[in-house]
Design an enzyme around this catalytic site. Sequence first.
Site, PDB file in Angstrom:
ATOM      1  N   HIS A 117      39.460 -24.969 -40.114  1.00 25.73           N
ATOM      2  CA  HIS A 117      39.383 -25.006 -38.450  1.00 25.73           C
ATOM      3  C   HIS A 117      39.668 -23.455 -37.592  1.00 25.73           C
ATOM      4  CE1 HIS A 117      41.164 -27.250 -34.868  1.00 25.73           C
ATOM      5  NE2 HIS A 117      39.313 -27.286 -34.980  1.00 25.73           N
ATOM      6  N   HIS A 120      37.801 -21.084 -28.182  1.00 28.45           N
ATOM      7  CA  HIS A 120      38.005 -22.051 -27.963  1.00 28.45           C
ATOM      8  C   HIS A 120      38.919 -22.643 -26.519  1.00 28.45           C
ATOM      9  CE1 HIS A 120      40.251 -26.293 -27.431  1.00 28.45           C
ATOM     10  NE2 HIS A 120      39.804 -26.930 -28.432  1.00 28.45           N
TER      11      HIS A 120
END
Length: 262
Positions: free
Chosen positions: A24, A66
């Site tokens: 991730h 992100h």
Amino acid sequence: MSGRPTSWAFPYFDAPGGVVALAHRGFSLSGLENSMAAFAGAVDLGFGYVETDAHATRDGVAVALHDASLDRTTDAHGLVAELPWAKVREARIGGVEPVPLLEDVLGTWPDLRVNIDVKAASGAVPVAEAVARTGAWDRVCVTSFSRARRRATLTALGRAVATSAATGEVAAFVGAARLRSARLARCALADVQALQVPVRQGPVTVVDRSTVAAAHRAGRQVHVWTINAVDHMHQLLDLGVDGLVTDRAELLEKVLRARGVW
């Protein structure tokens, strides 16, 4: 089985050992998420998959980041979509690592498979251009919480790549699975090859034995995020999920080695 291509038709899903193990935002225990150092850390551990996110700068450059802004993860400030690449490239993740071009993530490791979450509509075309310039069609999975963003990216790509379901499609699929309607489940996932989901969304259980079985009957994979505990990893793999997304890549690597699927 759905008339659309199933997961198994896309090279992206050909995971060694049969488990899609996704690091991730790369792998870093020092807060350097979505940096080239974090992606290198995952590769050095032996991971063949990483998950990342994508935004576009004001001048149409796709970056692996992100948040919509630089504020949380870097030493700079401002919305990426309002800044030119010349400014974004000066920011340092954790004060030390530059914000990477998506193209560099795709191009530096030509065998690495990259799960790309398109975070804003402005990123659709720049993401597609980065994929095309690196010839990475067979080793990307394009996803978004927004079906419209995912479709816009695919339209810009002009060819099929692996995809996963948006929020609305996941909700429709879970409802169909609870009703035990294979037809409705296939319809919910007609445009995608995978579900990438949390175990629970609010009060709703998304991943259990019945939903995993329903997805498999539809020819779709199930990848679960973000799983950081060893016991939970084993539990989900025992349910038959096809992939796990984790911040603790070093733990998932040990789990998969112990199970003989690394």
